[in-house]
Design a protein around this motif. Structure first.
Motif, PDB file in Angstrom:
ATOM      1  N   TYR A  29     -11.895  -6.674   7.374  1.00  0.00           N
ATOM      2  CA  TYR A  29     -10.827  -6.388   6.624  1.00  0.00           C
ATOM      3  C   TYR A  29      -9.462  -6.716   7.323  1.00  0.00           C
ATOM      4  CZ  TYR A  29     -13.281  -4.232   2.751  1.00  0.00           C
ATOM      5  OH  TYR A  29     -14.068  -4.163   1.751  1.00  0.00           O
ATOM      6  N   LYS A  30      -9.440  -6.077   8.485  1.00  0.00           N
ATOM      7  CA  LYS A  30      -8.045  -6.105   9.279  1.00  0.00           C
ATOM      8  C   LYS A  30      -7.607  -7.803   9.543  1.00  0.00           C
ATOM      9  CE  LYS A  30      -5.297  -4.575  13.139  1.00  0.00           C
ATOM     10  NZ  LYS A  30      -4.923  -5.891  13.544  1.00  0.00           N
ATOM     11  N   ASN A  31      -8.675  -8.522   9.935  1.00  0.00           N
ATOM     12  CA  ASN A  31      -8.410  -9.882  10.350  1.00  0.00           C
ATOM     13  C   ASN A  31      -8.144 -10.459   8.832  1.00  0.00           C
ATOM     14  OD1 ASN A  31      -9.171  -9.394  12.809  1.00  0.00           O
ATOM     15  ND2 ASN A  31     -11.258 -10.405  12.824  1.00  0.00           N
ATOM     16  N   ALA A  32      -8.805 -10.424   7.865  1.00  0.00           N
ATOM     17  CA  ALA A  32      -8.449 -10.932   6.622  1.00  0.00           C
ATOM     18  C   ALA A  32      -7.085 -10.674   6.197  1.00  0.00           C
ATOM     19  CB  ALA A  32      -9.517 -10.681   5.452  1.00  0.00           C
ATOM     20  N   LEU A  33      -6.506  -9.360   6.211  1.00  0.00           N
ATOM     21  CA  LEU A  33      -5.367  -9.044   5.872  1.00  0.00           C
ATOM     22  C   LEU A  33      -4.319  -9.823   6.664  1.00  0.00           C
ATOM     23  CD1 LEU A  33      -4.246  -7.206   3.382  1.00  0.00           C
ATOM     24  CD2 LEU A  33      -3.709  -5.619   5.308  1.00  0.00           C
ATOM     25  N   ASP A  34      -4.294  -9.802   7.818  1.00  0.00           N
ATOM     26  CA  ASP A  34      -3.462 -10.311   8.717  1.00  0.00           C
ATOM     27  C   ASP A  34      -3.382 -11.971   8.617  1.00  0.00           C
ATOM     28  OD1 ASP A  34      -3.245  -7.876  10.084  1.00  0.00           O
ATOM     29  OD2 ASP A  34      -4.112  -8.506  12.008  1.00  0.00           O
ATOM     30  N   LYS A  35      -4.781 -12.462   8.140  1.00  0.00           N
ATOM     31  CA  LYS A  35      -4.706 -13.999   8.033  1.00  0.00           C
ATOM     32  C   LYS A  35      -4.063 -14.314   6.530  1.00  0.00           C
ATOM     33  CE  LYS A  35      -8.069 -17.552   7.030  1.00  0.00           C
ATOM     34  NZ  LYS A  35      -9.463 -18.052   7.089  1.00  0.00           N
ATOM     35  N   TYR A  36      -4.245 -13.710   5.740  1.00  0.00           N
ATOM     36  CA  TYR A  36      -3.801 -14.109   4.196  1.00  0.00           C
ATOM     37  C   TYR A  36      -2.286 -13.685   3.817  1.00  0.00           C
ATOM     38  CZ  TYR A  36      -8.312 -15.959   3.868  1.00  0.00           C
ATOM     39  OH  TYR A  36      -9.626 -16.624   3.992  1.00  0.00           O
ATOM     40  N   TYR A  37      -1.888 -12.577   4.754  1.00  0.00           N
ATOM     41  CA  TYR A  37      -0.576 -11.907   4.280  1.00  0.00           C
ATOM     42  C   TYR A  37       0.143 -12.022   5.658  1.00  0.00           C
ATOM     43  CZ  TYR A  37      -2.375  -9.977   0.269  1.00  0.00           C
ATOM     44  OH  TYR A  37      -2.869  -9.737  -1.146  1.00  0.00           O
ATOM     45  N   ASN A  38      -0.123 -12.918   6.580  1.00  0.00           N
ATOM     46  CA  ASN A  38       0.720 -13.114   7.947  1.00  0.00           C
ATOM     47  C   ASN A  38       1.133 -11.762   8.504  1.00  0.00           C
ATOM     48  OD1 ASN A  38       0.785 -15.627   7.466  1.00  0.00           O
ATOM     49  ND2 ASN A  38       2.156 -15.826   5.700  1.00  0.00           N
ATOM     50  N   GLY A  39       0.211 -10.818   8.455  1.00  0.00           N
ATOM     51  CA  GLY A  39       0.359  -9.889   9.313  1.00  0.00           C
ATOM     52  C   GLY A  39       1.272  -8.617   8.805  1.00  0.00           C
TER      53      GLY A  39
ATOM     54  N   VAL B 149      -7.073 -12.531  -4.042  1.00  0.00           N
ATOM     55  CA  VAL B 149      -6.007 -11.676  -4.276  1.00  0.00           C
ATOM     56  C   VAL B 149      -4.618 -11.999  -3.787  1.00  0.00           C
ATOM     57  CG1 VAL B 149      -4.936  -9.188  -4.469  1.00  0.00           C
ATOM     58  CG2 VAL B 149      -7.399  -9.518  -4.903  1.00  0.00           C
ATOM     59  N   SER B 150      -4.653 -12.436  -2.546  1.00  0.00           N
ATOM     60  CA  SER B 150      -3.284 -12.881  -1.807  1.00  0.00           C
ATOM     61  C   SER B 150      -2.623 -14.202  -2.685  1.00  0.00           C
ATOM     62  CB  SER B 150      -3.639 -13.291  -0.453  1.00  0.00           C
ATOM     63  OG  SER B 150      -4.290 -14.393  -0.052  1.00  0.00           O
ATOM     64  N   GLU B 151      -3.537 -14.896  -3.109  1.00  0.00           N
ATOM     65  CA  GLU B 151      -2.988 -16.115  -3.859  1.00  0.00           C
ATOM     66  C   GLU B 151      -2.187 -15.653  -5.141  1.00  0.00           C
ATOM     67  OE1 GLU B 151      -6.673 -18.456  -4.367  1.00  0.00           O
ATOM     68  OE2 GLU B 151      -6.425 -19.100  -2.228  1.00  0.00           O
ATOM     69  N   VAL B 152      -2.711 -14.689  -5.854  1.00  0.00           N
ATOM     70  CA  VAL B 152      -2.040 -13.859  -6.868  1.00  0.00           C
ATOM     71  C   VAL B 152      -0.773 -13.407  -6.647  1.00  0.00           C
ATOM     72  CG1 VAL B 152      -2.382 -12.289  -8.768  1.00  0.00           C
ATOM     73  CG2 VAL B 152      -4.364 -13.631  -8.277  1.00  0.00           C
ATOM     74  N   VAL B 153      -1.004 -12.643  -5.645  1.00  0.00           N
ATOM     75  CA  VAL B 153       0.259 -11.932  -5.165  1.00  0.00           C
ATOM     76  C   VAL B 153       1.412 -12.829  -4.881  1.00  0.00           C
ATOM     77  CG1 VAL B 153       1.278 -10.595  -3.133  1.00  0.00           C
ATOM     78  CG2 VAL B 153      -0.959  -9.817  -4.168  1.00  0.00           C
ATOM     79  N   LYS B 154       1.137 -13.844  -4.065  1.00  0.00           N
ATOM     80  CA  LYS B 154       2.166 -14.843  -3.706  1.00  0.00           C
ATOM     81  C   LYS B 154       2.566 -15.804  -4.924  1.00  0.00           C
ATOM     82  CE  LYS B 154       0.164 -15.152   1.019  1.00  0.00           C
ATOM     83  NZ  LYS B 154      -0.649 -16.241   1.793  1.00  0.00           N
ATOM     84  N   SER B 155       1.900 -15.843  -5.825  1.00  0.00           N
ATOM     85  CA  SER B 155       2.263 -16.868  -6.993  1.00  0.00           C
ATOM     86  C   SER B 155       3.075 -15.981  -7.892  1.00  0.00           C
ATOM     87  CB  SER B 155       0.935 -17.203  -7.719  1.00  0.00           C
ATOM     88  OG  SER B 155       1.190 -17.719  -9.005  1.00  0.00           O
ATOM     89  N   VAL B 156       2.766 -14.773  -8.212  1.00  0.00           N
ATOM     90  CA  VAL B 156       3.480 -13.900  -9.091  1.00  0.00           C
ATOM     91  C   VAL B 156       4.908 -13.576  -8.300  1.00  0.00           C
ATOM     92  CG1 VAL B 156       3.686 -11.355 -10.045  1.00  0.00           C
ATOM     93  CG2 VAL B 156       1.498 -12.551 -10.170  1.00  0.00           C
ATOM     94  N   CYS B 157       4.891 -13.110  -6.997  1.00  0.00           N
ATOM     95  CA  CYS B 157       6.297 -12.889  -6.467  1.00  0.00           C
ATOM     96  C   CYS B 157       7.112 -14.093  -6.389  1.00  0.00           C
ATOM     97  CB  CYS B 157       6.148 -12.574  -4.969  1.00  0.00           C
ATOM     98  SG  CYS B 157       5.492 -10.856  -4.872  1.00  0.00           S
ATOM     99  N   GLU B 158       6.616 -15.259  -6.346  1.00  0.00           N
ATOM    100  CA  GLU B 158       7.597 -16.502  -6.513  1.00  0.00           C
ATOM    101  C   GLU B 158       7.956 -16.685  -7.950  1.00  0.00           C
ATOM    102  OE1 GLU B 158       7.333 -21.205  -5.684  1.00  0.00           O
ATOM    103  OE2 GLU B 158       5.578 -20.020  -4.946  1.00  0.00           O
ATOM    104  N   ASP B 159       7.124 -16.455  -8.999  1.00  0.00           N
ATOM    105  CA  ASP B 159       7.196 -16.781 -10.431  1.00  0.00           C
ATOM    106  C   ASP B 159       8.270 -15.771 -10.728  1.00  0.00           C
ATOM    107  OD1 ASP B 159       6.797 -17.971 -13.016  1.00  0.00           O
ATOM    108  OD2 ASP B 159       5.947 -15.787 -13.247  1.00  0.00           O
TER     109      ASP B 159
END
Length: 437
Positions: free
Chosen positions: A48-58, A270-280
């Motif tokens: 979990y920690k590695n994935a969260l760091d990876k997909y949300y840049n820490g 989920v990170s892809e959705v988060v980034k997409s909605v924030c940009e939109d």
């Protein structure tokens, strides 16, 4: 062969966990016995920690949902792995305090926190109080004012997501005891009220849609709904929410029929959705928090029992009774939860019989499973029920005045007790006979 990679069959044809022979564990520590594999717990924390760091840049934090399995030793493991802690009661918070867990990584949840619990949290400067309702908001603001503090809070939001799981563990829909709803406007209303108060600061939102979920879509939709609401808050109230807690609920493999999503895949999707909605929506990417609990510890745990009475009711059912039951695992009685079993002293034997596993309580509903496939069992055999690391010790009780089992932590062939076995003196420890009786 097994639902957990922590397990294997050794050269004696005995079940082994964490390099320890389960027969030896029973001989050394007795039954019933909870056994937790430390290496698998740590591995799951790191996934979990590695994935969260990876997909949300820490830009995030993994919280371990301690209600799944809370002991001081578990708090220490979580701290060492760099995770935060989600607590839901004064008892869980006190456990964390006594374990020396850093309070700046503790989030306090609950739908009916008492005044004493809120004071304990505020006195110890927990990172976040996740406010559930208006009464609690006012209590937090008043207590903080009395103590000369400003408390950072999040709000628990019901996003209206109907996760496909048991009715008792669905929490995201409007008809839930948890949080405030979007559909009827109460979420916006309470946030509008909170930003006017002097001793709280609204920094985040939280949602949790349920437990033991095997689909990506509900998690993706929850993120989309919550970020859309964050954009609406910015537009209507002029404040930017800094943090989004997307909860937990990730399914695990209890039986061979279960097909859980890889946790890295969930976070990536989920990170892809988060980034997409924030940009939109033109909003800043919030600090992301997630709260896995079951998926960190469930598969790392087993429970060992000694088989006693065997009753074969011809043409009806075969019962095998163990020296534990609903007092150490109430999940079958509550949810009809399915488990797989292994006779630990003949772990490679073919499973040829369907049996019902009965506990020892004076209660007809005290079962650990119906139609469970096992080898032919004999009195004195050791039964292992798999994937019991979550919500078994946590939900255990002294019904029928039965003492709770010990918990041992195993790693590299070494077993250490992290919770002592209760005895009958523990059962009567708080009993009082008034002098006038």
């Amino acid at each position: 062969m097994f639902v957990s990679k922590a397990l294997k069959v050794n050269s004696k044809n005995h079940l082994e966990i964490g390099g320890c022979d389960c027969v030896d564990l029973v001989n050394n520590f007795g039954t019933p016995l909870y056994v937790m594999d430390e290496s698998l717990i740590r591995e799951n924390c790191r996934i979990y920690k590695n994935a969260l760091d990876k997909y949300y840049n820490g830009n995030g934090l993994v919280l371990y949902a301690s209600k799944a399995f809370c002991t001081m030793a578990m708090c220490k493991i979580v701290q060492q792995e760099g995770l935060g802690l989600d607590v839901v009661s004064g008892g869980e918070l006190y456990t964390a305090i006594k374990a020396g867990f850093p309070m700046e990584k503790v989030y306090f949840h609950g739908n009916n926190k008492t005044i004493d619990e809120l004071e304990l949290a505020i006195d110890n400067n927990v990172r976040r109080i996740v406010v559930d309702n208006r009464q609690e908001l006012l209590h937090v603001n008043r207590i903080a004012a009395e103590k000369g503090k400003t408390v950072n809070i999040s709000f628990r939001i019901k996003p209206g997501i109907d996760a496909h799981t048991h009715d008792f563990i669905r929490t995201g829909q409007i008809d839930s005891k948890f949080g405030v709803a979007l559909e009827n406007g109460e979420a916006m209303e309470i946030i509008g009220e909170a930003v006017k108060l002097s001793n709280v600061k609204v920094v985040g939102l939280h949602c949790h849609i349920g437990s033991q979920i095997f689909e990506l879509a509900p998690f993706e939709e929850a993120a989309r709904v919550m970020l859309t609401f964050i954009a609406k808050i910015k537009e209507e109230l002029g404040i930017e929410i800094e943090e989004l807690n997307l909860g937990g609920g990730f399914g695990i493999k209890y039986t061979q029929d279960d097909d859980p999503i890889e946790y890295d895949r969930y976070i990536k999707s989920v990170s892809e959705v988060v980034k997409s909605v924030c940009e939109d929506k033109g909003i800043k990417l919030p600090f992301i928090v997630i709260e896995p609990g079951r998926s960190i510890v469930a598969s790392a745990g087993i429970t060992l029992y000694r088989i006693g009475t065997i009753k074969d009711i011809k043409g009806v059912r075969k019962y095998i009774a163990v020296d534990g039951g609903m007092t150490d695992n109430p999940r079958y009685a509550l949810y009809q939860s399915k488990y797989e079993g292994v006779i630990a002293n003949k772990a490679d034997a073919a499973k040829t019989e369907k049996v019902t596993i009965a506990g020892k309580c004076c209660e007809s509903g005290d079962l650990l499973g119906k139609d469970v496939l096992l080898p032919e069992a004999e009195e004195g055999d050791i039964l292992a029920i798999l994937a019991t690391g979550a919500y078994n010790y946590s939900m255990s009780s002294n019904y029928n005045r039965i003492p709770r089992p010990a918990v041992v932590l195993v790693k590299d062939g070494k077993a250490r007790v992290i919770v002592k076995r209760e005895d009958y003196n523990d059962i009567i420890r708080n009993d009082i006979i008034p002098e006038d009786l």
